[in-house]
Scaffold this motif. Structure first.
Motif, PDB file in Angstrom:
ATOM      1  N   ASP A  87      -4.709 -11.277 -11.008  1.00 32.53           N
ATOM      2  CA  ASP A  87      -4.619 -11.230  -9.544  1.00 32.53           C
ATOM      3  C   ASP A  87      -3.531 -10.301  -9.030  1.00 32.53           C
ATOM      4  O   ASP A  87      -3.541  -9.922  -7.860  1.00 32.53           O
ATOM      5  CB  ASP A  87      -4.356 -12.644  -8.988  1.00 32.53           C
ATOM      6  N   GLU A 118      -1.787  -5.769  -0.599  1.00 30.04           N
ATOM      7  CA  GLU A 118      -2.789  -6.370   0.293  1.00 30.04           C
ATOM      8  C   GLU A 118      -3.981  -5.452   0.506  1.00 30.04           C
ATOM      9  O   GLU A 118      -5.105  -5.906   0.699  1.00 30.04           O
ATOM     10  CB  GLU A 118      -2.148  -6.725   1.640  1.00 30.04           C
ATOM     11  N   ASP A 121      -6.210  -6.155  -2.554  1.00 28.99           N
ATOM     12  CA  ASP A 121      -6.423  -7.543  -2.942  1.00 28.99           C
ATOM     13  C   ASP A 121      -5.550  -7.941  -4.137  1.00 28.99           C
ATOM     14  O   ASP A 121      -5.967  -8.697  -5.010  1.00 28.99           O
ATOM     15  CB  ASP A 121      -7.911  -7.780  -3.258  1.00 28.99           C
ATOM     16  N   THR A 123      -2.113  -9.779  -5.356  1.00 29.84           N
ATOM     17  CA  THR A 123      -1.151 -10.761  -4.855  1.00 29.84           C
ATOM     18  C   THR A 123       0.191 -10.617  -5.589  1.00 29.84           C
ATOM     19  O   THR A 123       0.252 -10.151  -6.722  1.00 29.84           O
ATOM     20  CB  THR A 123      -1.662 -12.201  -5.062  1.00 29.84           C
ATOM     21  N   THR A 159      -7.393  -7.161   5.735  1.00 26.04           N
ATOM     22  CA  THR A 159      -6.683  -7.295   4.458  1.00 26.04           C
ATOM     23  C   THR A 159      -5.390  -8.082   4.626  1.00 26.04           C
ATOM     24  O   THR A 159      -4.688  -8.335   3.652  1.00 26.04           O
ATOM     25  CB  THR A 159      -6.343  -5.902   3.883  1.00 26.04           C
TER      26      THR A 159
END
Ligand code: SF4
Ligand code: SF4
Length: 181
Positions: A87, A118, A121, A123, A159
């Motif tokens: 992620d 962001e 995507d 994190t 986003t």
């Protein structure tokens, strides 16, 4: 989990750093996260280096492999270990220094990573024992205790992350099944 002495992408070595041998869990040894490995000689190295588990051999923190992170980011100095996941980026704090990431220059740079992340995507999580903080462009979401059966759900506007909550993975799966009916 002291990694191999040399990394491929940089000429760095771990030197006096052994912080991953504290913050990372080692499944093969039954070692939990945030406790020194019984084989670690802090600031010196691994007493079973030649026979250390495969996960120790494979591990390289981001500082070790990424020359863009200067020596301020060396885990022994920064007091956290940078890793990646599917992620994004994880900042795994030394439990003795849970707020080290908030100090300059770290916090503002970590925020920059969150801002650019962001768009893709990606994190950025601060991991302080079981407590997790999601860093976003505008604020930090302190998510409290996030266990292995929990998932972080972000609410997006475009986003931009506008909210974040923690749910049980089983509840998420049920909600997904209902959506598909
Ligand atoms: S076995 Fe060695 S390299 Fe692996 S965590 Fe323990 S001290 Fe670190
Ligand atoms: S945290 Fe990084 S620099 Fe420190 S011992 Fe582990 S791999 Fe080496």
């Amino acid at each position: 989990m002291q990694s191999e002495a040399k990394s491929e992408a940089t000429s760095r070595d771990c030197g006096d750093c052994t912080l991953c041998c504290k913050v990372m869990a080692i499944e093969a040894l039954g070692k939990p996260a945030n406790a020194w490995c019984a084989h670690c000689q802090p600031k010196h190295g691994c007493s079973i280096y030649a026979d250390r588990p495969a996960e120790c051999r494979a591990f390289r923190c981001l500082w070790l492999v990424n020359g863009l992170l200067d020596d301020q980011w060396k885990p022994a100095k920064a007091k956290f270990v940078l890793t990646t996941s599917d992620d994004g980026i994880e900042v795994r704090c030394d439990p003795g220094f849970p707020d080290a990431w908030r100090k300059a220059p770290y916090q503002s740079e970590i925020r920059e990573w969150a801002m650019s992340g962001e768009e893709h995507d990606v994190t950025v999580l601060i991991i302080n024992g079981p407590r997790i903080i999601l860093v976003t462009r505008e604020r930090d979401f302190d998510l409290g205790h996030v266990g292995p059966d929990h998932r972080i759900v972000r609410e997006l506007e475009g986003t931009r992350v506008v909210n974040a909550t923690v749910v049980r993975a089983s509840d998420l799966a049920k909600a997904s099944d209902l959506d598909q009916e």
